[in-house]
Structure formats: structure tokens, C-alpha cells
Design a protein around this motif. Structure first.
Motif, mmCIF file in Angstrom:
data_model
loop_
_atom_site.group_PDB
_atom_site.id
_atom_site.type_symbol
_atom_site.label_atom_id
_atom_site.label_comp_id
_atom_site.label_asym_id
_atom_site.label_seq_id
_atom_site.Cartn_x
_atom_site.Cartn_y
_atom_site.Cartn_z
ATOM 1 N N ASN A 110 -52.724 -54.011 -32.464
ATOM 2 C CA ASN A 110 -51.897 -53.279 -31.498
ATOM 3 C C ASN A 110 -50.668 -54.054 -31.050
ATOM 4 N N LEU A 111 -50.397 -55.183 -31.675
ATOM 5 C CA LEU A 111 -49.245 -55.988 -31.267
ATOM 6 C C LEU A 111 -47.929 -55.306 -31.598
ATOM 7 N N GLY A 112 -47.967 -54.280 -32.451
ATOM 8 C CA GLY A 112 -46.737 -53.561 -32.780
ATOM 9 C C GLY A 112 -46.126 -52.857 -31.584
ATOM 10 N N ASP A 113 -46.933 -52.594 -30.543
ATOM 11 C CA ASP A 113 -46.405 -51.960 -29.336
ATOM 12 C C ASP A 113 -45.360 -52.829 -28.656
ATOM 13 N N ASN A 114 -45.373 -54.141 -28.955
ATOM 14 C CA ASN A 114 -44.390 -55.031 -28.354
ATOM 15 C C ASN A 114 -42.967 -54.727 -28.820
ATOM 16 N N ASP A 115 -42.833 -54.156 -30.006
ATOM 17 C CA ASP A 115 -41.497 -53.906 -30.541
ATOM 18 C C ASP A 115 -40.692 -53.003 -29.612
ATOM 19 N N ALA A 116 -41.314 -51.926 -29.130
ATOM 20 C CA ALA A 116 -40.612 -51.014 -28.227
ATOM 21 C C ALA A 116 -40.258 -51.699 -26.911
ATOM 22 N N ILE A 117 -41.171 -52.520 -26.406
ATOM 23 C CA ILE A 117 -40.920 -53.226 -25.150
ATOM 24 C C ILE A 117 -39.802 -54.244 -25.328
ATOM 25 N N PHE A 118 -39.833 -54.972 -26.444
ATOM 26 C CA PHE A 118 -38.801 -55.976 -26.681
ATOM 27 C C PHE A 118 -37.439 -55.322 -26.905
ATOM 28 N N ASP A 119 -37.430 -54.163 -27.571
ATOM 29 C CA ASP A 119 -36.167 -53.439 -27.758
ATOM 30 C C ASP A 119 -35.602 -52.989 -26.405
ATOM 31 N N ARG A 120 -36.469 -52.462 -25.549
ATOM 32 C CA ARG A 120 -36.006 -52.019 -24.223
ATOM 33 C C ARG A 120 -35.506 -53.202 -23.408
ATOM 34 N N SER A 121 -36.191 -54.334 -23.503
ATOM 35 C CA SER A 121 -35.760 -55.536 -22.785
ATOM 36 C C SER A 121 -34.401 -56.011 -23.295
ATOM 37 N N ALA A 122 -34.237 -55.957 -24.592
ATOM 38 C CA ALA A 122 -32.954 -56.372 -25.166
ATOM 39 C C ALA A 122 -31.829 -55.458 -24.701
ATOM 40 N N ARG A 123 -32.109 -54.154 -24.571
ATOM 41 C CA ARG A 123 -31.074 -53.236 -24.098
ATOM 42 C C ARG A 123 -30.696 -53.525 -22.641
ATOM 43 N N VAL A 124 -31.662 -53.960 -21.836
ATOM 44 C CA VAL A 124 -31.346 -54.378 -20.459
ATOM 45 C C VAL A 124 -30.332 -55.516 -20.487
ATOM 46 N N LEU A 125 -30.499 -56.433 -21.431
ATOM 47 C CA LEU A 125 -29.576 -57.563 -21.542
ATOM 48 C C LEU A 125 -28.203 -57.108 -22.025
ATOM 49 N N THR A 126 -28.158 -56.170 -22.950
ATOM 50 C CA THR A 126 -26.863 -55.693 -23.434
ATOM 51 C C THR A 126 -26.077 -54.973 -22.340
ATOM 52 N N GLU A 127 -26.791 -54.560 -21.285
ATOM 53 C CA GLU A 127 -26.140 -53.920 -20.124
ATOM 54 C C GLU A 127 -25.831 -54.938 -19.027
ATOM 55 N N ASN A 128 -25.832 -56.227 -19.413
ATOM 56 C CA ASN A 128 -25.581 -57.337 -18.470
ATOM 57 C C ASN A 128 -26.645 -57.417 -17.372
ATOM 58 N N GLY A 129 -27.865 -57.060 -17.739
ATOM 59 C CA GLY A 129 -28.968 -57.141 -16.789
ATOM 60 C C GLY A 129 -29.701 -58.466 -16.880
ATOM 61 N N VAL A 130 -30.805 -58.553 -16.127
ATOM 62 C CA VAL A 130 -31.633 -59.765 -16.087
ATOM 63 C C VAL A 130 -33.052 -59.394 -16.502
#
Length: 459
Positions: A110-130
């Protein structure tokens, strides 16, 4: 799994909750909350905040409020096992926490579920977030830094890739340090390190992503470790801890600094631990003798039911009786605090008594306090007083005094505990207890050994 697509979206409900919890955290729960070097937090750029992890949700709150002047609300990533119940998962999403799946919790399939979480986290960063993470992927139960996992590095590189490697991603090393993990009205330090970027690893990442992630994780760990109290040798943790407790305060006094300023103690403790580590490497026989002395002293404190601080004070009947007299004079205030706070203060123990991991207790105490027991109790008190006196503004004034009564209640508990320590000490001293005399001798020996260590290190 519930959707975390809008996890970083601002809302008035979150903002109101944020300011309320921040007040309770900074001014009620902690006696002193320090954020050192907060000017280092980079503004208006993508930030991955990382820190050591020792005290459950308390660590996250410390980091969250360290960003209060920055104006951004970090999105946190926590272990996925706490998201199992849908109600809890929705609550965590509301307070901007997303799950990270570990093999130990969900299995490798079930570790593949991390991909969606990591993608969402990366998008927070691309929006100059923390985005804030604890790379140890689990909390320690002491002043010790565990190994770093690569999750934060994966997110950071993914964000850089989304930005075509044209914009730097900043890694913000941070650390936390507590005067006590379990009691209320203790002290917390959040230290902000120098942020750094990792553009030099971009080419390596394109060829060998895991190697680049490992290098970034190792770099980050070195920076976090340099800011915190890290007792590396867990086999001698108790011995190190009691030695730094004795030696740290003496070092602060020797350098004529304020002992009451907690960052001074943290710095001194780190230097004492460093000196002990150096002794272990250069003079193992002396190190072994010091560890045996510290071990004996620690066991004597347990046998006598005394705290180390008692030996820092002079044996004075006048001081003891003066404190007893002061307690009598303050008795009306102590009773007022007890009546109004005993039930809501202890309500959280109904939950924590069923939680085996003690390092989560303070998180539950704080959460139940801030969100349930005290707000509910104060509301009930308001209506009861209004019903009894018949004047609403008197009831409101009474409730306004309750936070002050809470502080009085907490400190009265501390005063009573210390007075019992003093009573035991007087009894041992009067009887000439041999274990008490031995403890005094052991403490002097430790103090002298630390003094010589620090002197030789400075030369």
C-alpha cells in the motif's frame, strides 16, 4: 482514502482556531515558548521545514506557531496509522495534516498511496507554501536524534521537477527542545537553522534519484543535529542526562549568564554532552568511572525520592518555614484555583491512561484541554454563576478570572511537590541518612569531573 486536494486552502474556521490554540499554547500551556532566529525563515518562497521529533503533536504546534510572523500556515505530514478512522482523518485534514504511509503500518503493497500525497505536497511548494515533516518518521522518547528517512527529500525534488528545476526549494532545518516532556507550564525552544537549497543535486537526481535523496537527507540531518541536544549513546542515556543537568547549570553560572533564560541552559547542556563524548573517545577509563558515578547517583535519587535540584539549594529551616507561611497566605487563591480547575485539568487523564506511548500524552492533554474540557467547563461555569447571582456581567467577569486561576492551580501543584522534596531532605539530613550523604558526595564528584572536563576542553 479521503481527498486532500484542498488541504492548503485558507478558511476562516481554521484561522479562528489557529489564533485560539496559539494563545493557549504560547501563554497558558507553556511558561516560556521561545523561537530562536525566526528571522531566518525565508519569505515568499517554497519551504520544506524539517525537525527532530520527540513529543507528538506538541512538536508540530511548536513549528506551526514559529511561522506566525511569516503569515503562512504549514501543511504537515504525519504517519498514516492515525488516519484510520474517517472522523479523525477529516479532523486532521481540517488542521492541514496529510498522511505518510509506512510499511510497518500499512504493508509494502500500500505504499503507492504515498505518491498522491507527495504530489499534493509538492504542489503546495510550487505555490510558495510550507510543508513540514519529521524525517525520523516516528518520535523519540528522549533527547536523541534518530536516522532520517528520505520522504521529505522526495517531496522537495518532486517540487523542483514540477518547476522544471528553475526555482530553488528551501530546506528549513529546525529543532525543538523541552524542559520537560510531560508536565504543564514547562519551557519549549524552537530553533530555526540556516535554510539551504540543493541545486547541486539536480543532475544527480535525474540519473540516480534515490542517491540524491539520500545525500539531501544526510545533509539535513547534520544541520538539525548541530542545533539540538543529541545524546547519541543511548546505553548511557540516564547517566548523560543527569550529568548534563548538573553540569549545564553550573556552566551557565560560571559564565555569569541567566539560568532562568532557557536557551542558555540548552546551549550549556549541549556543550557538556559534547565534552562527555570527547572524554569517551580520548579517555575511556575516565569515561567509565564517570558513568558509574552518575549511575550510582541516579539510583540514589530514585531510592531517596528526591530531585536533583534540591541539592542546589542551601539547607535552611528559615527558607522552608517561609515557604510554608507563604503557602498559608496564598491558601484562598490556591483553593479557588483547585475548585475551578481540578475537573477540567484532569479530564484528559481518562484518555491518556489508555495510551501506552507516554510521548503522546502531552499532545492529548493539550488537545483535550484546549478544545474540549476547559471551553466546556468555562461555559458551564458561566451559566451556573449567572443562574446563582442573576447578573450576566458578573458571571462573565468570573469566567475571565479562570485562566489566571488555572495558572495558580498549576503552580500550587509544583510548590506542593517541591515542599515535599524539602521535607524529605530535612528528614534525611536530620537522621544523617547514609544514602543521603552518599548522594551528596556523588554529586560533588560529578560536578568536579564536569568542571575539569570543560576546563580542559577550553584550553
Amino acid at each position: 482514502m479521503i481527498s486532500f486536494e484542498n488541504v492548503s486552502k485558507r478558511s476562516i474556521r481554521y484561522t479562528l482556531l489557529y489564533h485560539y490554540v496559539r494563545f493557549v499554547h504560547n501563554y497558558i500551556y507553556y511558561r516560556h515558548y521561545y523561537v530562536l532566529h525566526k528571522e531566518r525563515i525565508p519569505k515568499g518562497v517554497p519551504v520544506v521545514a524539517i525537525s527532530n521529533h520527540q513529543n507528538g503533536l506538541s512538536d508540530a504546534l511548536g513549528i506551526l506557531f514559529a511561522f506566525s510572523e511569516d503569515g503562512r500556515y504549514p501543511v504537515f505530514i504525519a504517519r498514516a496509522d492515525i488516519f484510520r478512522k474517517e472522523f479523525v482523518a477529516k479532523l486532521l485534514r481540517f488542521i492541514r495534516i496529510m498522511p505518510a504511509f509506512r510499511a510497518v503500518d500499512v504493508g509494502k503493497d500500500n505504499l503507492g498511496d504515498n505518491d498522491a500525497i507527495f504530489d499534493r505536497s509538492a504542489r503546495v511548494l510550487t505555490e510558495n507554501g510550507v510543508v513540514a515533516l519529521f524525517p525520523e518518521a516516528g518520535h523519540q522518547d528522549c533527547h536523541h536524534l534518530g536516522t532520517f528517512k528520505k520522504g521529505f527529500a522526495r517531496i522537495a525534488f518532486r517540487a523542483a521537477q514540477m518547476l522544471d528545476f528553475k526555482k530553488p526549494i528551501y530546506i528549513m532545518p529546525m529543532s525543538n527542545h523541552y524542559s520537560d516532556y510531560f508536565t504543564v507550564r514547562h519551557k519549549l525552544i524552537i530553533t530555526c537553522g540556516e535554510p539551504f537549497t540543493f541545486e547541486d543535486l539536480y543532475d544527480l537526481y535525474l540519473q540516480h534519484p534515490q542517491r540524491a535523496q539520500k545525500i539531501l537527507a544526510d545533509r539535513a540531518r547534520v544541520k538539525v543535529q548541530a542545533m539540538m541536544l543529541d545524546i547519541k549513546d543511548l546505553n548511557y542515556y540516564e547517566e548523560y542526562d543527569i550529568i548534563r543537568t548538573i553540569g549545564g547549570k553550573e556552566l551557565v553560572r560560571k559564565e555569569r549568564k541567566e539560568v532562568s533564560y532557557f536557551p542558555n541552559l540548552m546551549d550549556a547542556d549541549r556543550r557538556v554532552v559534547e565534552a562527555i563524548d570527547n572524554l569517551r573517545d580520548t579517555a575511556p577509563d575516565q569515561f567509565d568511572r564517570l558513568m558509574k558515578t552518575a549511575h550510582t547517583y541516579f539510583r540514589l535519587l530514585e531510592k531517596l525520592h528526591l530531585d536533583d535540584w534540591i541539592f542546589e539549594q542551601k539547607l535552611s529551616w528559615g527558607g522552608f518555614l517561609g515557604r510554608c507561611l507563604l503557602a498559608v497566605l496564598l491558601l484562598p487563591f490556591i483553593v479557588f484555583g483547585f475548585i475551578n480547575n481540578f475537573i477540567p485539568f484532569n479530564a484528559s487523564t481518562l484518555v491518556t491512561r489508555h495510551i501506552k506511548d507516554q510521548m503522546l500524552h502531552s499532545s492529548f492533554h493539550f488537545g483535550i484541554w484546549a478544545l474540549i474540557s476547559f471551553p466546556l467547563w468555562y461555559m458551564i461555569t458561566f451559566f451556573v454563576v449567572w443562574f446563582v447571582v442573576g447578573i450576566w456581567w458578573i458571571a462573565l467577569l468570573y469566567v475571565a478570572l479562570l485562566p489566571i486561576s488555572l495558572v495558580i492551580y498549576i503552580h500550587s501543584k509544583i510548590i506542593v511537590k517541591k515542599q515535599f522534596n524539602r521535607m524529605r531532605r530535612f528528614r534525611f539530613a536530620f537522621r544523617g541518612d547514609r544514602f543521603y550523604r552518599q548522594a551528596i558526595a556523588m554529586r560533588r564528584e560529578i560536578s568536579e569531573a564536569v568542571r575539569q572536563l570543560l576546563t580542559s576542553q577550553q584550553q
